[in-house]
Design an enzyme around this catalytic site. Structure first.
Site, PDB file in Angstrom:
ATOM      1  N   ASN A   1       0.876  -1.180   0.000  1.00  0.00           N
ATOM      2  CA  ASN A   1       0.000   0.000   0.000  1.00  0.00           C
ATOM      3  C   ASN A   1       0.905   1.219   0.000  1.00  0.00           C
ATOM      4  O   ASN A   1       1.525   1.522   1.011  1.00  0.00           O
ATOM      5  CB  ASN A   1      -0.894  -0.030   1.250  1.00  0.00           C
ATOM      6  N   TRP A   2       0.968   1.884  -1.136  1.00  0.00           N
ATOM      7  CA  TRP A   2       1.912   3.009  -1.266  1.00  0.00           C
ATOM      8  C   TRP A   2       1.400   4.285  -0.608  1.00  0.00           C
ATOM      9  O   TRP A   2       2.134   5.271  -0.526  1.00  0.00           O
ATOM     10  CB  TRP A   2       2.213   3.260  -2.748  1.00  0.00           C
ATOM     11  N   LYS A   3       0.144   4.292  -0.199  1.00  0.00           N
ATOM     12  CA  LYS A   3      -0.433   5.489   0.424  1.00  0.00           C
ATOM     13  C   LYS A   3      -0.209   6.709  -0.500  1.00  0.00           C
ATOM     14  O   LYS A   3      -0.262   6.555  -1.708  1.00  0.00           O
ATOM     15  CB  LYS A   3       0.131   5.676   1.834  1.00  0.00           C
TER      16      LYS A   3
ATOM     17  N   HIS B   1      -9.245   1.469   5.313  1.00  0.00           N
ATOM     18  CA  HIS B   1      -7.949   1.658   5.968  1.00  0.00           C
ATOM     19  C   HIS B   1      -8.105   2.643   7.125  1.00  0.00           C
ATOM     20  O   HIS B   1      -8.872   3.609   7.032  1.00  0.00           O
ATOM     21  CB  HIS B   1      -6.915   2.173   4.960  1.00  0.00           C
TER      22      HIS B   1
ATOM     23  N   GLU C   1      -6.365   4.997   8.062  1.00  0.00           N
ATOM     24  CA  GLU C   1      -6.091   6.394   7.701  1.00  0.00           C
ATOM     25  C   GLU C   1      -7.299   7.031   7.022  1.00  0.00           C
ATOM     26  O   GLU C   1      -7.539   8.227   7.171  1.00  0.00           O
ATOM     27  CB  GLU C   1      -4.824   6.450   6.824  1.00  0.00           C
TER      28      GLU C   1
ATOM     29  N   GLU D   1      -5.003  -4.524  10.880  1.00  0.00           N
ATOM     30  CA  GLU D   1      -3.917  -3.558  11.038  1.00  0.00           C
ATOM     31  C   GLU D   1      -4.124  -2.777  12.328  1.00  0.00           C
ATOM     32  O   GLU D   1      -4.910  -1.809  12.349  1.00  0.00           O
ATOM     33  CB  GLU D   1      -3.907  -2.571   9.862  1.00  0.00           C
TER      34      GLU D   1
ATOM     35  N   GLY E   1       3.323   2.316  10.703  1.00  0.00           N
ATOM     36  CA  GLY E   1       4.349   3.335  10.530  1.00  0.00           C
ATOM     37  C   GLY E   1       5.150   3.653  11.774  1.00  0.00           C
ATOM     38  O   GLY E   1       5.868   4.646  11.811  1.00  0.00           O
TER      39      GLY E   1
ATOM     40  N   SER F   1       3.942  -2.165  10.243  1.00  0.00           N
ATOM     41  CA  SER F   1       5.390  -2.272  10.449  1.00  0.00           C
ATOM     42  C   SER F   1       5.957  -3.631  10.051  1.00  0.00           C
ATOM     43  O   SER F   1       6.895  -4.122  10.675  1.00  0.00           O
ATOM     44  CB  SER F   1       5.772  -1.925  11.899  1.00  0.00           C
TER      45      SER F   1
ATOM     46  N   GLY G   1       3.081  -1.093   4.215  1.00  0.00           N
ATOM     47  CA  GLY G   1       3.138   0.306   3.839  1.00  0.00           C
ATOM     48  C   GLY G   1       4.546   0.712   3.441  1.00  0.00           C
ATOM     49  O   GLY G   1       4.990   0.518   2.311  1.00  0.00           O
ATOM     50  N   GLY G   2       5.281   1.288   4.382  1.00  0.00           N
ATOM     51  CA  GLY G   2       6.589   1.875   4.096  1.00  0.00           C
ATOM     52  C   GLY G   2       7.548   0.942   3.386  1.00  0.00           C
ATOM     53  O   GLY G   2       8.290   1.365   2.481  1.00  0.00           O
TER      54      GLY G   2
HETATM   55  P1  13P Z   1       3.502   0.374   7.531  1.00  0.00           P
HETATM   56  O1  13P Z   1       3.921  -0.948   6.915  1.00  0.00           O
HETATM   57  O2  13P Z   1       4.229   1.546   6.984  1.00  0.00           O
HETATM   58  O3  13P Z   1       3.466   0.284   9.022  1.00  0.00           O
HETATM   59  O4  13P Z   1       1.965   0.609   7.053  1.00  0.00           O
HETATM   60  C1  13P Z   1       1.037  -0.420   7.212  1.00  0.00           C
HETATM   61  C2  13P Z   1      -0.199  -0.052   6.510  1.00  0.00           C
HETATM   62  O5  13P Z   1      -0.921   0.834   6.924  1.00  0.00           O
HETATM   63  C3  13P Z   1      -0.517  -0.779   5.264  1.00  0.00           C
HETATM   64  O6  13P Z   1      -1.820  -0.508   4.835  1.00  0.00           O
END
Ligand code: 13P
Length: 238
Positions: free
Chosen positions: A7-9, A86, A88, A154, A160, A199, A220-221
């Protein structure tokens, strides 16, 4: 086999699709949700080897919703899945469980697979409410059919932050989610994939993804480069 989804956000400009091309060259089992702006280019360079999806969709097929993107539009670009709910989106955009359910239904109607996200905040976990929160999110946001559905657990406090639940905590809550899915969908709930997200990195993927009822990761990251995402997939495969 574990499913690894990136997920590149809100990250990535045109030159970032080179990472998707590199992922496609390295493996044929990764899924990536780039920002809307890169989906069409990502679909081309992925060449069918990496599946491309959206990070959100609107619940309606079309209409007067300035700035929004429908599931049909994602499908039209060649996306094959979409992430809904999600944390966010729930926090930044005030999305409710009912919104998430409507989006999931719209996505299925457009032929997209759905990755439906749930997870508790740190305060909720500290208060011993993690299972109750997850149960309420499932009750309110699941569509009526398990068809085409993937769940992503999640925990908000792990996103993050570099912090993760213990393997035992992951196993416990994924087991709890499984029970709820079977209660809701019957035998189909047993077969649903439940991803862990928060993470996930190459060095913790094997441990987290080795827990029962963990069918993969939503990353994510560490999904922004081909090297990192492929390393997670390799670690998960043992
Ligand atoms: P991180 O892997 O950066 O913690 O993000 C997880 C996430 O929100 C994937 O949707």
């Amino acid at each position: 086999m574990a499913l690894i989804v990136g997920n590149w956000k809100m990250n990535g400009l045109g030159d970032s699709v080179a990472e998707i091309a590199a992922m496609a060259a390295a493996r044929s089992d990764l899924w990536v949700a780039p920002p809307f702006t890169l989906i069409d280019r990502a679909v081309i360079v992925a060449a069918g080897a990496v599946r491309i999806g959206g990070q959100d969709c609107h619940a309606k097929v079309s209409g007067a919703h300035t700035g929004c993107v429908s599931a049909a539009m994602l499908a039209d670009l060649g996306a094959s899945f979409v992430i809904v709910g999600h944390s966010e989106r729930r926090t930044d955009n005030g999305e409710t469980d009912a919104d998430v359910r409507a989006k999931a239904i719209a996505a299925r109607a457009a032929g997209l697979q759905v990755i439906l996200c749930i997870g508790e905040t740190e305060g909720q976990r500290d208060a011993g409410e993690a299972e109750a929160i997850v149960a309420a999110q499932l009750a309110g946001s699941l569509p009526d059919s398990a068809d085409g559905l993937i769940i992503a657990y999640e925990p908000v406090w792990a996103i993050g932050t570099g912090r993760t639940p213990t393997p035992g905590d992951v196993a416990a809550i994924h087991g709890f989610i499984r029970t709820r899915l079977v209660e809701r969908f019957g035998p189909a709930g047993q077969g649903l994939r439940i991803l862990y997200g928060g993470s996930v990195k190459p060095d913790n993927a094997a441990l987290l993804l080795g827990q029962p009822n963990v069918g993969g990761a939503l990353v994510g990251g560490a999904s922004l480069t081909a090297a990192s995402l492929a390393a997670i997939a390799a670690a998960a495969a043992g």
